[in-house]
Design a protein around this motif. Structure first.
Motif, PDB file in Angstrom:
ATOM      1  N   HIS A 145       0.826  -1.207   0.000  1.00 49.29           N
ATOM      2  CA  HIS A 145       0.000   0.000   0.000  1.00 49.29           C
ATOM      3  C   HIS A 145       0.866   1.266   0.000  1.00 49.29           C
ATOM      4  O   HIS A 145       2.059   1.215   0.349  1.00 49.29           O
ATOM      5  CB  HIS A 145      -0.910  -0.013   1.238  1.00 49.29           C
ATOM      6  CG  HIS A 145      -1.988  -1.051   1.169  1.00 49.29           C
ATOM      7  ND1 HIS A 145      -2.979  -1.009   0.211  1.00 49.29           N
ATOM      8  CD2 HIS A 145      -2.233  -2.157   1.915  1.00 49.29           C
ATOM      9  CE1 HIS A 145      -3.787  -2.053   0.385  1.00 49.29           C
ATOM     10  NE2 HIS A 145      -3.354  -2.762   1.416  1.00 49.29           N
TER      11      HIS A 145
ATOM     12  N   GLY B  76      -7.662  -7.911   1.756  1.00 49.12           N
ATOM     13  CA  GLY B  76      -7.420  -6.502   2.071  1.00 49.12           C
ATOM     14  C   GLY B  76      -5.929  -6.214   2.082  1.00 49.12           C
ATOM     15  O   GLY B  76      -5.515  -5.060   2.119  1.00 49.12           O
TER      16      GLY B  76
ATOM     17  N   GLN C  12     -11.047  -4.547   9.615  1.00 48.64           N
ATOM     18  CA  GLN C  12     -11.283  -4.399   8.167  1.00 48.64           C
ATOM     19  C   GLN C  12     -11.221  -5.720   7.426  1.00 48.64           C
ATOM     20  O   GLN C  12     -12.000  -5.961   6.510  1.00 48.64           O
ATOM     21  CB  GLN C  12     -10.240  -3.468   7.561  1.00 48.64           C
ATOM     22  CG  GLN C  12     -10.545  -2.009   7.830  1.00 48.64           C
ATOM     23  CD  GLN C  12      -9.691  -1.118   6.936  1.00 48.64           C
ATOM     24  OE1 GLN C  12      -9.815  -1.153   5.725  1.00 48.64           O
ATOM     25  NE2 GLN C  12      -8.819  -0.346   7.531  1.00 48.64           N
ATOM     26  N   THR C  13     -10.263  -6.594   7.799  1.00 44.88           N
ATOM     27  CA  THR C  13     -10.159  -7.854   7.045  1.00 44.88           C
ATOM     28  C   THR C  13     -11.377  -8.749   7.324  1.00 44.88           C
ATOM     29  O   THR C  13     -11.859  -9.432   6.430  1.00 44.88           O
ATOM     30  CB  THR C  13      -8.838  -8.596   7.354  1.00 44.88           C
ATOM     31  OG1 THR C  13      -8.680  -8.714   8.769  1.00 44.88           O
ATOM     32  CG2 THR C  13      -7.637  -7.864   6.788  1.00 44.88           C
TER      33      THR C  13
ATOM     34  N   ASN D 268     -14.136  -7.306   5.270  1.00 44.44           N
ATOM     35  CA  ASN D 268     -13.933  -7.624   3.848  1.00 44.44           C
ATOM     36  C   ASN D 268     -14.436  -9.020   3.525  1.00 44.44           C
ATOM     37  O   ASN D 268     -15.073  -9.246   2.506  1.00 44.44           O
ATOM     38  CB  ASN D 268     -12.439  -7.543   3.487  1.00 44.44           C
ATOM     39  CG  ASN D 268     -11.932  -6.114   3.477  1.00 44.44           C
ATOM     40  OD1 ASN D 268     -12.716  -5.170   3.432  1.00 44.44           O
ATOM     41  ND2 ASN D 268     -10.622  -5.951   3.517  1.00 44.44           N
TER      42      ASN D 268
ATOM     43  N   ARG E 183      -8.637   4.487   4.371  1.00 46.76           N
ATOM     44  CA  ARG E 183      -8.789   3.367   5.312  1.00 46.76           C
ATOM     45  C   ARG E 183      -8.171   2.088   4.747  1.00 46.76           C
ATOM     46  O   ARG E 183      -7.358   1.443   5.388  1.00 46.76           O
ATOM     47  CB  ARG E 183     -10.279   3.117   5.591  1.00 46.76           C
ATOM     48  CG  ARG E 183     -10.712   3.507   6.969  1.00 46.76           C
ATOM     49  CD  ARG E 183     -12.101   3.031   7.340  1.00 46.76           C
ATOM     50  NE  ARG E 183     -13.065   2.929   6.259  1.00 46.76           N
ATOM     51  CZ  ARG E 183     -13.768   3.936   5.759  1.00 46.76           C
ATOM     52  NH1 ARG E 183     -13.628   5.155   6.241  1.00 46.76           N
ATOM     53  NH2 ARG E 183     -14.629   3.738   4.769  1.00 46.76           N
ATOM     54  N   SER E 184      -8.536   1.775   3.485  1.00 44.45           N
ATOM     55  CA  SER E 184      -8.090   0.486   2.929  1.00 44.45           C
ATOM     56  C   SER E 184      -6.582   0.456   2.721  1.00 44.45           C
ATOM     57  O   SER E 184      -5.963  -0.595   2.731  1.00 44.45           O
ATOM     58  CB  SER E 184      -8.812   0.178   1.615  1.00 44.45           C
ATOM     59  OG  SER E 184      -8.411   1.094   0.621  1.00 44.45           O
ATOM     60  N   SER E 185      -5.960   1.645   2.535  1.00 42.26           N
ATOM     61  CA  SER E 185      -4.520   1.648   2.286  1.00 42.26           C
ATOM     62  C   SER E 185      -3.738   1.892   3.575  1.00 42.26           C
ATOM     63  O   SER E 185      -2.528   2.106   3.528  1.00 42.26           O
ATOM     64  CB  SER E 185      -4.184   2.713   1.253  1.00 42.26           C
ATOM     65  OG  SER E 185      -4.421   3.986   1.809  1.00 42.26           O
TER      66      SER E 185
END
Ligand SMILES: Cc1cc2nc3c(=O)[nH]c(=O)nc-3n(C[C@H](O)[C@H](O)[C@H](O)COP(=O)(O)OP(=O)(O)OC[C@H]3O[C@@H](n4cnc5c(N)ncnc54)[C@H](O)[C@@H]3O)c2cc1C
Length: 417
Positions: free
Chosen positions: A64, A315, A364-365, A368, A403-405
């Motif tokens: 990322h 993720g 998050q994972t 996801n 957020r995702s990065s």
């Protein structure tokens, strides 16, 4: 095989201020380089030798933007970029009919980072390039084919027990010991630190294929939603260029049956019916854990990377957040060993990085995975509509990508006292 390079006498004299790092994975190597480049001597212990170091199974590979900035700091980015694929786009797709749900463009992060894209570059290439930098650094005493077996510590320092490349038991001393050993960390177990969390009952099947999926509308990174067989599809630079496809399996599926060539071909044909055999480059089955160590530090022994936290690869956050641990910790150890800060600052390392592991990486994972595998049609529709709306609105898309990065996780950690 002998040591790759023994420390100099001068390094040995400085052993009272050196850091012993266990594991030349991405985390141990980044930490060692970040410390040594600031003049802190390091003894880096790795069980693999130069004859088998590059024979590790494929794992992480999506780097990322925030991680690319850190690679640049230690002179690693320029080595990796030519070996990887610059991927600004991310797709969420519906498997049924291969339709695009939402496309996210990292270009929305152009004012947040010098690198508004991810670099698809596998862990094996990262450790190969970082190992070469470590070998060339005079302040890193790199010991390959050397296994760490245990340690002791007191108020003044640590002593690590190792079995060296000649098979002899040896003790080495240092100021601090960092476990970059990965999920099976001996340091974590010796300290009796609980690895809190759970293991998913189902394993994930990874198949590597030499086939250009872009001709069917896919981009370099794709998360593919399906109630029965969700999937991930990622592109890696060759030669030959390869694509990694992940599929779920049932908990009681037999491994031999799952990984038989005919079964792999059938699985791929169900995913994308081409009528022709795919050129399968490799496959493996892996278990997925969601766990965070209850403590990241006891005295002079510290956990970083997979030894402190493991998570689902959906993720691409495990290695990235482990590398963020390494740089956070390096900054603190440099301050302590230069006599500029008290070692209480290591408690802040734990507060910051444990917060990120629980509130960002794990949360998050897990989200996801739920998103891709959701079974309720109404909830699926609602989730997909929300993804579409988010991708189409530049403000929401930027917030999503921050957020995702993991940029948001770093900013949030900075606020933790
Ligand atoms: C299929 C898959 C895909 C993944 N994809 C991604 C992704 O895209 N992005 C992402 O961020 N993460 C991803 N991950 C997670 C990622 O691979 C790990 O988080 C990362 O490799 C952890 O790095 P580490 O340096 O902490 O540990 P490791 O990579 O496990 O390295 C540990 C090192 O320590 C050495 N070692 C262990 N024990 C000893 C000992 N006793 N003595 C001496 N040496 C020892 C090992 O030989 C090894 O070299 C993925 C994982 C899997 C399984």
């Amino acid at each position: 095989m002998g040591y790759v390079r023994r420390g100099t006498l001068e390094q040995m004299d400085k052993s009272s201020e050196r850091v012993i790092v266990i594991g030349a994975g991405p985390v141990g190597l980044c930490l060692s380089l970040a410390l040594a480049q600031e003049g802190i001597p390091v003894c880096l212990i790795e069980a693999l030798g130069s004859d088998n170091f590059l024979e590790q199974v494929p794992r992480a590979g999506t780097n990322h933007p925030a991680t690319l900035e850190l690679f640049e700091r230690i002179g690693l980015y320029d080595k990796l970029e030519p070996r990887g694929i610059i991927a600004p786009l991310l797709h969420y797709r519906e498997r049924d009919g291969n339709t695009l749900i939402a496309e996210f463009d990292h270009g929305h992060l152009k004012n947040d980072t010098r690198f508004p894209y991810v670099l698809q570059c596998e862990r094996i290439k990262i450790v190969e390039e970082a190992l070469a930098l470590a070998l060339a650094h005079p302040d890193i005493d790199l010991r390959l084919s050397t296994t760490f077996t245990g340690f002791s510590q007191n108020g003044d320092g640590v002593i690590a027990q190792i079995t060296n490349a000649d098979g002899e038991a040896e003790s080495i001393s240092g100021a601090y010991l960092v476990s970059g050993e990965g999920a099976r960390s001996i340091v974590r177990k010796d300290l009796g630190i609980e690895f809190e969390g759970f293991t998913y009952p189902d394993r994930t099947l990874n198949i590597e294929v030499a086939y250009d999926f872009r001709q069917h509308g896919y981009t370099e990174r794709n998360y593919i939603s399906d109630p029965d067989e969700w999937s991930n599809l990622f592109h890696w630079k060759g030669p030959p260029d390869r694509w990694r496809v992940h599929f779920p399996t049932a908990p009681d599926d037999d491994e031999t049956a799952l990984t038989r060539p005919s079964a792999l071909q059938a699985r791929l044909q169900r995913f994308l019916p081409t009528g022709k055999d795919f050129d399968i480059v490799g496959s493996n089955l892996y278990i997925v854990h969601q766990r965070v160590a209850q403590k990241f530090r006891v005295g002079r022994a510290i956990l970083a990377g997979d030894s402190a936290h493991v998570n689902s690869p959906i993720g691409a956050m495990g290695m990235n957040s482990g590398i963020h641990d390494a740089f956070n910790l390096a900054e603190k150890l440099i301050g302590i060993l230069r006599g500029e800060t008290d070692d209480d600052v290591l408690e802040r390392y734990e507060r910051q990085r444990r917060h990120v592991a629980v509130q960002h990486t794990q949360a998050q994972t897990m989200r996801n995975k739920r998103l891709l595998a959701e079974r309720d049609p109404a909830v699926r529709r609602k989730n997909h509509d929300e993804l579409r709306r988010t991708a189409e609105d530049p403000k929401l898309a930027r917030a999503f990508l921050l957020r995702s990065s993991l940029i948001e996780s770093l900013r949030e950690a900075e606020q933790i006292a």
